[in-house]
Scaffold this active site. Structure first.
Site, PDB file in Angstrom:
ATOM      1  N   GLY A   1      58.993 -48.697  79.161  1.00  0.00           N
ATOM      2  CA  GLY A   1      60.162 -49.304  79.789  1.00  0.00           C
ATOM      3  C   GLY A   1      61.379 -48.423  79.657  1.00  0.00           C
ATOM      4  O   GLY A   1      61.481 -47.593  78.752  1.00  0.00           O
TER       5      GLY A   1
ATOM      6  N   LYS B   1      47.966 -40.249  72.155  1.00  0.00           N
ATOM      7  CA  LYS B   1      48.911 -40.825  71.189  1.00  0.00           C
ATOM      8  C   LYS B   1      48.315 -40.853  69.785  1.00  0.00           C
ATOM      9  O   LYS B   1      49.018 -40.617  68.795  1.00  0.00           O
ATOM     10  CB  LYS B   1      49.315 -42.226  71.632  1.00  0.00           C
TER      11      LYS B   1
ATOM     12  N   GLY C   1      56.729 -46.090  72.866  1.00  0.00           N
ATOM     13  CA  GLY C   1      58.020 -46.372  73.485  1.00  0.00           C
ATOM     14  C   GLY C   1      59.148 -46.672  72.532  1.00  0.00           C
ATOM     15  O   GLY C   1      59.682 -45.799  71.868  1.00  0.00           O
TER      16      GLY C   1
ATOM     17  N   ASP D   1      45.163 -41.811  77.619  1.00  0.00           N
ATOM     18  CA  ASP D   1      46.551 -41.948  77.167  1.00  0.00           C
ATOM     19  C   ASP D   1      46.593 -42.364  75.695  1.00  0.00           C
ATOM     20  O   ASP D   1      47.334 -41.790  74.891  1.00  0.00           O
ATOM     21  CB  ASP D   1      47.268 -42.986  78.028  1.00  0.00           C
TER      22      ASP D   1
ATOM     23  N   VAL E   1      55.196 -41.853  71.499  1.00  0.00           N
ATOM     24  CA  VAL E   1      54.194 -42.853  71.096  1.00  0.00           C
ATOM     25  C   VAL E   1      54.874 -44.213  70.963  1.00  0.00           C
ATOM     26  O   VAL E   1      55.876 -44.351  70.263  1.00  0.00           O
ATOM     27  CB  VAL E   1      53.539 -42.482  69.750  1.00  0.00           C
TER      28      VAL E   1
ATOM     29  N   GLU F   1      59.984 -38.783  69.138  1.00  0.00           N
ATOM     30  CA  GLU F   1      59.725 -40.168  68.736  1.00  0.00           C
ATOM     31  C   GLU F   1      59.230 -41.022  69.901  1.00  0.00           C
ATOM     32  O   GLU F   1      58.345 -41.862  69.747  1.00  0.00           O
ATOM     33  CB  GLU F   1      61.004 -40.779  68.151  1.00  0.00           C
TER      34      GLU F   1
ATOM     35  N   GLU G   1      49.347 -47.130  87.169  1.00  0.00           N
ATOM     36  CA  GLU G   1      49.545 -46.205  88.277  1.00  0.00           C
ATOM     37  C   GLU G   1      48.518 -46.488  89.375  1.00  0.00           C
ATOM     38  O   GLU G   1      47.521 -47.195  89.164  1.00  0.00           O
ATOM     39  CB  GLU G   1      49.384 -44.761  87.791  1.00  0.00           C
TER      40      GLU G   1
END
Length: 428
Positions: free
Chosen positions: A303, A206, A135, A202, A133, A130, A191
């Site tokens: 996060g 997803k 967060g 990225d 994708v 879960e 980054e």
């Protein structure tokens, strides 16, 4: 006394720390919900001496992967270490040893999800992801469970917090791409090498996962038309806003006549669209279903605690399955033959910005190029750039991607015209 379910954690970084913190802080509730006393036994780390944010009480640290993977008392492995090939190797080892796995690794699931699901099924283990994708947004389980009775028609997703933060700064604060990137890096959103984020990689990974769950189709990453935000100019953002739009990096997956089209790239969203209000590092997924209509799921896309919450939720599901003896069922069993939509069946409005020689006949030539491709204009703006050049902005009526590409290629070939920008426009 409740039965114990012992967990091994691969990685003690931001998310790994959050997982351990939540398991400790919410221990009583988790125990009531699952019927298990869930405890972390061992955590794999790179450096035993590194200072940790949380106390390492009740579990041991190790630098040896097999201390976790081959421990017969560990029933579930949580992978939050990142990487692709190393994580794949460890997860395959864990599954073959009969351990269920929870991971937050979207790169791994996008590239090797089919293989890992098959191995999990063969060994009657659970594999949940879960947190891979968006967060802290429970979008995958919502698609698999809550929307299982509906036929999903389209997904639009702001699924990369770094680029959304940058575009918010460029829109609301009139910052340049370079300024917005520097600030995102200073705040830890980007980054040192931001390639995966700013080039859309990225987000594309997803969208592969979302497409697999929503439409049952295993789209390859190479089949996702991907463009990032590198090179987006303040001019395009300002003109889009003037025309009633915001520029956002959006992943789109749409089912068309039993085929699927998946793209990632900057689009113009009407300022009234719910996704236009998703700002800074937040994520949102906008789902259109045949029965439910339009729904949106919004929240933090990354996060420590938001992502860890999704990981622990998966861990709770594993525990419930273990209690019921139902481990080994796939997270998602919906499978449909994978077919990519031909470019002549994908329709959208488009935004063009061109620089053109300001002389008689040039605009007539432009209109003929678009007319020959079957593309008509909805809005046109023209303003002088200097005494010899004009900027022309066009928003087309809906046309197929094939038609748009024909017009773009023909315009690009004309020496009097320079195609600067081309973005899809989302309607509604």
């Amino acid at each position: 006394m409740k039965a114990k379910l012992q967990v091994g954690v691969l990685g003690f970084g931001t998310v790994g720390s959050g997982v351990i913190h939540i398991l400790k802080e919410h221990q009583e509730k988790i125990s009531q919900v699952t019927g298990y006393d869930i405890t972390v036994k061992k955590v794999l780390v790179r450096d035993l001496e590194k200072n940790r944010r949380y106390e390492t009480e009740g579990f041991s640290l190790t630098t040896e992967p097999l201390d976790v993977l081959d421990d017969p008392e560990i029933a579930v492995v949580v992978e939050v270490m990142g990487s692709i090939q190393t994580a794949r190797e460890y997860i395959l080892h864990a599954l073959k040893a009969g351990k269920s796995v929870v991971t937050a690794n979207k790169d791994l699931i996008a590239l090797y999800g089919d293989e890992l699901v098959a191995v999990a099924h063969e060994n009657r283990c659970d594999l949940f992801y879960e947190a891979s994708v968006a967060g802290g947004i429970p979008i995958l389980r919502t698609i698999v469970n809550s929307l299982a009775a509906d036929r999903i028609q389209k997904i639009l997703g702001i699924v990369n917090g770094t680029t959304n933060y940058m575009l918010t700064q460029m829109t609301s604060e009139n910052k340049s791409y370079e300024e917005a990137l520097k600030e995102a890096q200073e705040l830890g959103f980007a980054e040192a090498d931001p390639t995966s984020d700013v080039d859309g990689i990225d987000a594309a990974r997803k969208m592969v996962i979302l497409t697999r769950l929503a439409f049952g189709m295993n789209v390859n990453l190479d089949d996702v038309e991907t463009k990032g935000i590198r090179g987006i100019s303040e001019k395009d953002i300002q003109v889009a806003y003037q025309l009633g739009y915001k520029v956002k990096l959006v992943g789109r997956a749409e089912e068309i006549n039993n085929t699927v089209d998946v793209t990632v790239g900057p689009v113009l969203l009407p300022r009234s669209h719910p996704l236009s209000g998703v700002n800074y590092e937040n994520n949102a997924v906008f789902v259109t279903g045949a029965a439910v209509g339009e729904t949106m799921f919004y929240g933090p896309g990354a996060g420590e605690l938001p992502t860890a919450t999704s990981v622990v939720s998966d861990l709770i599901t594993v525990a419930k399955n273990a209690k019921l003896g139902t481990t080994g069922n796939a997270f998602n069993s919906f499978v449909h033959e994978t077919k990519n939509t031909p470019s002549d069946q994908v329709y959208s409005k488009y935004y063009f910005r061109l620089e053109m020689d300001d002389k008689t006949g040039t605009f007539l030539k432009l209109t003929k190029i678009f007319a020959d491709a079957g593309v008509s204009f909805d809005k046109i703006l023209q303003e002088p750039l200097d005494e010899h050049t004009a900027t022309v902005v066009i928003i087309t009526h809906a046309a197929s991607r094939k038609q748009i590409d024909e017009a773009s290629n023909a315009a690009h070939a004309e020496p009097e015209m320079r195609l600067i920008t081309k973005y899809a426009v989302v309607e509604g």
